[in-house]
Every structure is written in structure tokens, then in C-alpha cells.
Design an enzyme around this catalytic site. Structure first.
Site, mmCIF file in Angstrom:
data_model
loop_
_atom_site.group_PDB
_atom_site.id
_atom_site.type_symbol
_atom_site.label_atom_id
_atom_site.label_comp_id
_atom_site.label_asym_id
_atom_site.label_seq_id
_atom_site.Cartn_x
_atom_site.Cartn_y
_atom_site.Cartn_z
ATOM 1 N N LYS A 85 0.809 -1.222 0.000
ATOM 2 C CA LYS A 85 0.000 0.000 0.000
ATOM 3 C C LYS A 85 0.846 1.278 0.000
ATOM 4 O O LYS A 85 0.432 2.299 -0.523
ATOM 5 C CB LYS A 85 -0.914 0.016 1.232
ATOM 6 C CG LYS A 85 -1.949 -1.110 1.243
ATOM 7 C CD LYS A 85 -3.276 -0.638 0.725
ATOM 8 C CE LYS A 85 -4.278 -1.723 0.414
ATOM 9 N NZ LYS A 85 -4.403 -2.818 1.374
ATOM 10 N N SER A 145 1.649 -9.830 -0.739
ATOM 11 C CA SER A 145 1.308 -8.406 -0.647
ATOM 12 C C SER A 145 1.615 -7.783 0.720
ATOM 13 O O SER A 145 1.824 -6.584 0.821
ATOM 14 C CB SER A 145 -0.167 -8.203 -0.979
ATOM 15 O OG SER A 145 -0.985 -9.050 -0.191
ATOM 16 N N GLU A 160 -9.753 6.311 3.038
ATOM 17 C CA GLU A 160 -10.599 5.293 3.657
ATOM 18 C C GLU A 160 -9.689 4.119 4.014
ATOM 19 O O GLU A 160 -8.618 3.953 3.433
ATOM 20 C CB GLU A 160 -11.676 4.823 2.672
ATOM 21 C CG GLU A 160 -11.244 3.705 1.692
ATOM 22 C CD GLU A 160 -10.114 4.085 0.741
ATOM 23 O OE1 GLU A 160 -9.940 5.284 0.475
ATOM 24 O OE2 GLU A 160 -9.400 3.174 0.272
HETATM 25 C C1 LIG Z 1 -5.231 -3.996 1.246
HETATM 26 C C2 LIG Z 1 -4.496 -5.244 1.067
HETATM 27 C C3 LIG Z 1 -4.810 -6.169 0.030
HETATM 28 C C4 LIG Z 1 -5.992 -5.997 -0.889
HETATM 29 O O1 LIG Z 1 -5.957 -4.870 -1.684
HETATM 30 P P1 LIG Z 1 -5.584 -4.878 -3.222
HETATM 31 O O2 LIG Z 1 -5.863 -3.490 -3.630
HETATM 32 O O3 LIG Z 1 -6.458 -5.871 -3.907
HETATM 33 O O4 LIG Z 1 -4.150 -5.234 -3.338
HETATM 34 C C5 LIG Z 1 -4.017 -7.277 -0.121
HETATM 35 N N1 LIG Z 1 -2.981 -7.529 0.709
HETATM 36 C C6 LIG Z 1 -2.660 -6.698 1.719
HETATM 37 C C7 LIG Z 1 -1.515 -7.048 2.595
HETATM 38 C C8 LIG Z 1 -3.396 -5.533 1.934
HETATM 39 O O5 LIG Z 1 -3.065 -4.711 2.936
#
Ligand SMILES: *Cc1c(COP(=O)(O)O)cnc(C)c1O
Length: 393
Positions: free
Chosen positions: A88, A376, A110
Site C-alpha cells: 500500500k 502483498s 478510507e
Molecule cells: C489492502 C491489502 C490487500 C488488498 O488490496 P488490493 O488493492 O487488492 O491489493 C491485499 N494484501 C494486503 C496485505 C493488503 O493490505
């Protein structure tokens, strides 16, 4: 073919369906973002901060024991190692540089799990800008450590008590705030959804992920493309970053995981691409979970970051065109995959990322396949959920 057109559409999905009062600021953003993002000054500052502040490039790690288990050569793209613990921050940093360039003096955002809120509060502290984060009251209670983190960083967290008090309601409230302060406020949206230009802007800012994968694969494999790219999808920002530079490369197959919650047909899921129909949510035409008369259905997932009834328009398009395979992974499958990665590789993944890992058993790999799966985020924020789950079993 898979890039956004000048009206902000991916095929029949996307666009900007916004209230009249936001027309001017969304239009300003539409006519400014590409020019700024592509400028040398922006790129220099962005990449210098990505390197020295975020810690990029994130490693591309060959997970040998995981590879052995699934019969292919699996690399993990380690977004979990970024500052603040997820992908993010790439987007929050890019958007705040754009906000400064546009002369905006007030930042709103948000957040669901709080990861985007923390990333935004972090870059606001760095840039000395006031930051207001809207968060559903239910999420405030279940993600308290992230709320405290945002407050320590100087942000104001506003609990939202409308609807079922989660991410969708926080988005509504952020948009409402933006409508009352269109001139001085920049809305930093956390995923690849919302009105044009957000989906394309967020994808471009996150595309550093696939730009790095290209360089790193060339170095490790002697070719700059994998056979498969895998990622989880909430709104689609980490997935968009992962595939961005491979969208038109047919030899690279995409497999995405969305949240099936307690099962796609259980009535408690967030499997938007499996269950959704076309409609408009938060300014974009996309697939969303809605009743026959167009009321948005309440989504459910164990993972607060995937608990959203819509999906970014790029992903509705990629799925409709059969460019991507989309799997719906349950809470149980995701948690099992998290424990598996932890024991095989010594990496505790975020619950969201665990959905991508949970898709591995469904893949039909050949032994020579090269797979890149984007991790992620890290699992620190999810320890309570993991522990509770393992006690129940
Ligand atoms: C917010 C988040 C996601 C989901 O959001 P995307 O916009 O689909 O990437 C996935 N993994 C983590 C660790 C997140 O914080």
C-alpha cells in the site's frame, strides 16, 4: 488492449460516475495525473523515496521448499518487506507527491484493515500534511493496533457508523467529505477501484512491482517473464502492480485469488468476480455483489483487506475476457496456506496474501514452470486471527 481508454474504461467497465459537485476535482485529476506521474521530477523523487524510505526493490525470493511441494519454480515477490508491511505504501507515496504537486493541503483516505490508513498517515507525517482517515467502527474495534499507529503518526481516525460499519461505508464517508471540501482536499484512494483516473493511477504507481520482477527474473532466470503471475484481489492494487508490464504478453498466464469467505455459495463471501453482476459502486462500473433490485450485499471475509463487495474495473475486464483465471479461496484454505508458508519458509504472510497462496493447490503446473506470486503483506496484524483459528482446530 487491456489498458484504460481515454474515457477511463476497460472494455465495458470503469468510467467516472460521480456527483456533480466532484466533477471539477475529478476532471482536474484526470487531466493532470499522467503528465505529473510521467514527468522526470516526479519520477526522480518517487523512486528515490521508494528506494531509501520504502526499502525497494523488494526481493524476489525463490521459495525452494514451497516449490518442491507444488512442483514448479515458485518465486515470492516480497512486498511484505516494505516499510509499513505491505504494498500500500507504493501508492500512498505516489498519490501524496501528486497531491503536493496539485497544491492540495488536506489529505483524506478510507481504510478497512488499516493498512492503507497506516500507509497514508505515514506519508502525511513525512510530508507534514493533515490526514483524516475514515474507518468503519467494526474495523476500528477489530484492528485497534493499526488505529493506534495512525494516531501516533498524527492522523485523525473517524469511526463510521453507517451500514455494516466496514470498508464500503468508510468509502462512502470519504467521498462525502471530499464533496464538502473539493478545493483543498486530495482523496488518497487505497486500491485500483473508484472513478477514473484512480484505477489507472493506482495501477501505474503500483507497477513498480512488475518493473522490478522483469529485472529480477532476467537476472535469476535469463528471461524477463514468468509462466504464471499470481496475486490476491481485494480491489486489485497489488494484482495490478504485479501484472502491469505483462498485460499484453500472452505467454504469461494470470491467476488471481478472491475471498470465498465461508464458501462461494454460503451467503457469506466476498467473491465478487464469481458472484457479482454489473453495476456502479464508488464511481465505477464494475462487477459487484448486489441483490436483484440493485442493493449492495454485505460482503464477508476473514480478511478485512478483501472484505469489499466490488472489484477494480481492470479485473472485471480481465476476467470477462478470460485473460485471467480467478479462483475463490475460502477462509479455511487461506489460513491453512498461511501456516504452510510459515512452516516451509519461515515467512508469516498477511491474511490477504494467504488467499493467493491458497490457490496453489488448484494450479496445474509443469515442473519447468516459473511462477511469481506476490506476497502483498506481512502477517503481524493478523496474529490474533491465526491464533484463534488454530485453537479452534
Ligand atoms: C489492502 C491489502 C490487500 C488488498 O488490496 P488490493 O488493492 O487488492 O491489493 C491485499 N494484501 C494486503 C496485505 C493488503 O493490505
Amino acid at each position: 488492449m487491456y489498458q484504460v481508454d481515454e474515457n477511463g474504461f476497460y472494455g465495458e467497465f470503469g468510467g467516472a460516475y460521480i456527483p456533480e459537485i466532484l466533477y471539477r476535482c475529478v476532471h482536474d485529476l484526470q487531466t493532470t495525473y499522467r503528465q505529473v506521474i510521467e514527468s522526470e521530477a516526479f519520477q526522480t523523487e518517487f523512486h528515490s523515496l521508494l528506494r531509501d524510505y520504502v526499502g525497494r526493490p523488494s526481493p524476489l525470493y525463490h521459495a525452494k521448499r514451497l516449490s518442491e511441494k507444488y512442483g514448479a519454480k515458485i518465486y515470492l515477490k516480497r512486498e511484505d518487506l516494505n516499510h509499513t508491511g505491505a504494498h500500500k505504501i507504493n501508492n500512498a507515496l505516489g498519490q501524496i507527491l501528486l497531491a503536493k504537486h496539485m497544491g492540495k493541503t488536506r489529505i483524506i483516505a478510507e481504510t478497512g484493515a488499516g493498512q492503507h490508513g497506516v500507509a497514508t498517515a505515514t506519508v502525511c507525517a513525512l510530508m507534514n500534511l493533515p490526514c483524516i482517515v475514515y474507518m468503519g467502527k467494526v474495523d476500528v474495534e477489530r484492528q485497534l493496533p493499526n488505529v493506534k499507529r495512525m494516531e501516533m503518526l498524527g492522523a485523525t481516525v473517524v469511526p463510521v457508523t453507517s451500514g455494516n460499519m466496514t470498508l464500503k461505508d468508510a468509502c462512502n464517508e470519504a467521498i462525502r467529505d471530499w464533496c464538502s471540501h473539493p478545493d483543498d482536499t486530495f482523496y488518497i484512494l487505497g486500491t485500483a477501484s473508484g472513478p477514473h483516473p484512480y484505477p489507472d493511477m493506482v495501477a501505474r504507481l503500483q507497477s513498480v512491482i512488475s518493473a522490478e520482477i522483469k529485472v529480477q527474473l532476467l537476472e535469476k532466470e535469463g528471461r524477463d517473464y514468468p509462466d504464471y503471475l499470481m496475486a490476491c484481489i481485494g480491489g486489485g492494487s497489488n494484482a495490478a502492480g504485479t501484472v502491469y508490464h505483462y498485460l499484453n504478453e500472452d505467454r504469461v498466464k494470470f491467476a488471481f485469488a478472491e475471498a470465498a469467505g465461508k464458501g462461494v455459495d454460503s451467503g457469506e463471501s466476498a467473491a465478487t468476480i464469481h458472484l457479482g453482476t454489473e453495476g456502479i459502486i464508488h464511481g465505477a462500473r464494475t462487477l459487484l455483489m448486489q441483490t436483484e433490485d440493485g442493493q449492495i450485499e454485505e460482503p464477508y471475509s476473514i480478511s478485512a483487506g478483501l472484505d469489499y463487495p466490488g472489484v477494480g474495473p481492470l479485473f472485471a475486464h480481465l476476467a470477462q475476457q478470460k485473460r485471467a483465471q480467478v479462483l475463490a479461496i475460502t477462509d479455511d484454505e487461506a489460513v491453512r496456506a498461511a501456516f504452510e508458508l510459515t512452516r516451509l519458509e519461515g515467512i508469516i504472510p498477511a491474511l490477504e496474501s494467504s488467499h493467493a497462496l491458497g490457490a496453489l493447490p488448484y494450479m496445474k503446473f509443469r515442473p519447468e514452470d516459473v511462477v511469481v506470486l506476490t506476497l502483498s503483506g506481512r502477517g503481524d496484524k493478523d496474529m490474533d486471527t491465526y491464533l484463534k483459528f488454530s485453537e479452534q482446530k
